[in-house]
Design a protein around this motif. Structure first.
Motif, PDB file in Angstrom:
ATOM      1  N   PRO A 185       0.834  -1.207   0.000  1.00 45.72           N
ATOM      2  CA  PRO A 185       0.000   0.000   0.000  1.00 45.72           C
ATOM      3  C   PRO A 185       0.866   1.253   0.000  1.00 45.72           C
ATOM      4  O   PRO A 185       1.918   1.304   0.651  1.00 45.72           O
ATOM      5  CB  PRO A 185      -0.799  -0.117   1.302  1.00 45.72           C
ATOM      6  N   MET A 186       0.448   2.268  -0.742  1.00 45.97           N
ATOM      7  CA  MET A 186       1.160   3.539  -0.789  1.00 45.97           C
ATOM      8  C   MET A 186       0.645   4.520   0.266  1.00 45.97           C
ATOM      9  O   MET A 186       1.348   5.442   0.676  1.00 45.97           O
ATOM     10  CB  MET A 186       1.023   4.179  -2.176  1.00 45.97           C
ATOM     11  N   PHE A 187      -0.617   4.308   0.689  1.00 51.56           N
ATOM     12  CA  PHE A 187      -1.242   5.207   1.667  1.00 51.56           C
ATOM     13  C   PHE A 187      -2.055   4.374   2.649  1.00 51.56           C
ATOM     14  O   PHE A 187      -2.536   3.297   2.334  1.00 51.56           O
ATOM     15  CB  PHE A 187      -2.162   6.219   0.972  1.00 51.56           C
ATOM     16  N   ASP A 188      -2.202   4.918   3.846  1.00 48.46           N
ATOM     17  CA  ASP A 188      -3.066   4.327   4.865  1.00 48.46           C
ATOM     18  C   ASP A 188      -4.049   5.379   5.352  1.00 48.46           C
ATOM     19  O   ASP A 188      -3.700   6.559   5.465  1.00 48.46           O
ATOM     20  CB  ASP A 188      -2.241   3.834   6.068  1.00 48.46           C
ATOM     21  N   TYR A 189      -5.269   4.949   5.635  1.00 51.44           N
ATOM     22  CA  TYR A 189      -6.241   5.834   6.270  1.00 51.44           C
ATOM     23  C   TYR A 189      -6.213   5.617   7.776  1.00 51.44           C
ATOM     24  O   TYR A 189      -6.265   4.489   8.255  1.00 51.44           O
ATOM     25  CB  TYR A 189      -7.657   5.536   5.752  1.00 51.44           C
ATOM     26  N   VAL A 190      -6.088   6.710   8.523  1.00 45.85           N
ATOM     27  CA  VAL A 190      -6.240   6.683   9.976  1.00 45.85           C
ATOM     28  C   VAL A 190      -7.368   7.645  10.284  1.00 45.85           C
ATOM     29  O   VAL A 190      -7.222   8.854  10.168  1.00 45.85           O
ATOM     30  CB  VAL A 190      -4.954   7.102  10.709  1.00 45.85           C
ATOM     31  N   GLY A 191      -8.515   7.085  10.642  1.00 50.35           N
ATOM     32  CA  GLY A 191      -9.709   7.908  10.728  1.00 50.35           C
ATOM     33  C   GLY A 191     -10.087   8.365   9.334  1.00 50.35           C
ATOM     34  O   GLY A 191     -10.212   7.556   8.411  1.00 50.35           O
ATOM     35  N   LYS A 192     -10.193   9.662   9.140  1.00 55.16           N
ATOM     36  CA  LYS A 192     -10.492  10.205   7.811  1.00 55.16           C
ATOM     37  C   LYS A 192      -9.256  10.825   7.161  1.00 55.16           C
ATOM     38  O   LYS A 192      -9.363  11.413   6.089  1.00 55.16           O
ATOM     39  CB  LYS A 192     -11.596  11.262   7.925  1.00 55.16           C
ATOM     40  N   GLN A 193      -8.089  10.676   7.792  1.00 54.87           N
ATOM     41  CA  GLN A 193      -6.864  11.294   7.297  1.00 54.87           C
ATOM     42  C   GLN A 193      -6.019  10.288   6.522  1.00 54.87           C
ATOM     43  O   GLN A 193      -5.857   9.144   6.943  1.00 54.87           O
ATOM     44  CB  GLN A 193      -6.041  11.862   8.461  1.00 54.87           C
ATOM     45  N   LEU A 194      -5.503  10.717   5.368  1.00 53.95           N
ATOM     46  CA  LEU A 194      -4.658   9.866   4.537  1.00 53.95           C
ATOM     47  C   LEU A 194      -3.197  10.091   4.906  1.00 53.95           C
ATOM     48  O   LEU A 194      -2.735  11.236   4.983  1.00 53.95           O
ATOM     49  CB  LEU A 194      -4.883  10.212   3.059  1.00 53.95           C
ATOM     50  N   TYR A 195      -2.458   9.005   5.134  1.00 53.63           N
ATOM     51  CA  TYR A 195      -1.051   9.088   5.485  1.00 53.63           C
ATOM     52  C   TYR A 195      -0.215   8.290   4.493  1.00 53.63           C
ATOM     53  O   TYR A 195      -0.640   7.235   4.009  1.00 53.63           O
ATOM     54  CB  TYR A 195      -0.805   8.548   6.898  1.00 53.63           C
ATOM     55  N   VAL A 196       1.007   8.789   4.202  1.00 57.43           N
ATOM     56  CA  VAL A 196       1.913   8.108   3.276  1.00 57.43           C
ATOM     57  C   VAL A 196       2.624   6.980   4.007  1.00 57.43           C
ATOM     58  O   VAL A 196       3.141   7.173   5.115  1.00 57.43           O
ATOM     59  CB  VAL A 196       2.949   9.099   2.703  1.00 57.43           C
ATOM     60  N   THR A 197       2.676   5.803   3.402  1.00 55.90           N
ATOM     61  CA  THR A 197       3.401   4.673   3.978  1.00 55.90           C
ATOM     62  C   THR A 197       4.881   4.785   3.611  1.00 55.90           C
ATOM     63  O   THR A 197       5.256   5.561   2.729  1.00 55.90           O
ATOM     64  CB  THR A 197       2.857   3.346   3.432  1.00 55.90           C
TER      65      THR A 197
END
Length: 314
Positions: free
Chosen positions: A57-69
């Protein structure tokens, strides 16, 4: 599943990499879709195909926020270099046809933004097919962007002491003392630099090139002072002086209009102006693109002429 390079190339597309790069910078599928002119499901589909090809995965969702892996951060560095190389290739191909076309990404520190239009006017008259994108930041943020290859050239007054950056000086940047018309300092003879700073000095924020130059001057002259206020731009400092909040040292180009109209006055004080050079700065490891080189040549050959006509010091 880990693919061979040949298998990976069969599964990756430039469109997927383009979508990834926009999502990376926007940290939002919906904002990326808006910029790319796609629907959000289309962006999601491109990202799913990309992640399936790379196996992570290139991104993860934490809650409604997108984070870069970590994998996404690695891919962004590669994509940035790929697109930069493709852009240079395109410029070189145009150059083979005797043309200059492409994008020039300029980052300008806030104190230099007033001079840049005059530099660009002559350049764009010579090379009308070049597209210029200008970002204005303070010195610290501008340097960070440059080292991350987000910009081609930074126009700044103070260059960090590092071998990672090459510099090309092109015009004197004078920091001059200014006070409001009618200020009590104007009634005194032989005003010292210390007396000027003691008259209520207005200062730029941490990270500003002007602030760094002034602090260096004060250190060399053993001058101590306590600023009465701190502002985030030369424009706000200037208006602070006009409002009667204090005195300041500002780039001559930023106050020339107010000096001509008499709203501000430049007192004669030993040691001033503080002289620096504007510099065009770019990464030492980066081979200038044809557009970059053309702009650097323009600054070398025409920079002084362009600016001296507009900002001639008395």
């Amino acid at each position: 599943m880990i693919y061979t390079l040949g298998q990976l190339l069969n599964r990756l597309t430039f469109r997927q990499l383009q979508v990834f790069q926009v999502v990376f910078h926007k940290l939002s599928y919906s904002k990326a879709a808006e910029e790319l002119g796609l629907t959000q499901p289309a962006v999601s589909a491109q990202m799913k195909q990309l992640e399936a090809a790379l196996g992570q995965p290139m991104f993860d969702y934490v809650g409604k926020q997108l984070y870069v892996t970590p994998a996404g951060a690695q891919l962004e560095k590669v994509v940035r270099e790929i697109f930069s190389d493709l852009e240079t290739l395109q410029m070189n191909l145009y150059q083979l046809e005797g043309k200059l076309r492409g994008e020039l990404r300029l980052c300008v520190i806030s104190s230099a933004e007033i001079i840049v239009p005059y530099l660009l006017k002559g350049f764009l008259e010579k090379f009308p097919e070049v597209e210029v994108r200008v970002t204005v930041l303070n010195r610290t943020n501008a340097t960070d962007r440059l080292l991350q290859n987000q910009d081609d050239i930074v126009i700044t007054g103070i260059v960090p002491d590092t071998r990672l950056l090459s510099r090309q000086p092109f015009y004197d940047n004078l920091l001059v003392p200014v006070v409001k018309a009618g200020h009590s300092l104007l009634e005194q003879n032989d005003v010292s630099a210390q007396a000027f700073f003691d008259a209520g000095f207005l200062q730029r924020e941490v990270g500003s090139g002007s602030r760094a130059a002034i602090e260096g001057f004060c250190k060399s002259q053993r001058i101590q002072f306590t600023p009465v206020l701190e502002f985030g731009s030369n424009e706000s400092v200037k208006h602070g002086v006009i409002a009667g909040l204090g005195v300041a040292l500002l780039p001559f180009a930023n106050v020339i209009s107010e000096l001509k109209t008499g709203v501000l006055v430049m007192p004669t004080i030993k040691g001033f102006p503080i002289k620096r050079s504007w510099c065009a700065v770019y990464p030492s490891s980066k081979q200038p693109t044809p557009v970059m080189q053309a702009f650097l040549d323009h600054l070398r050959d025409e920079g002084d002429k362009c600016l001296s006509e507009e900002f001639r010091y008395p």
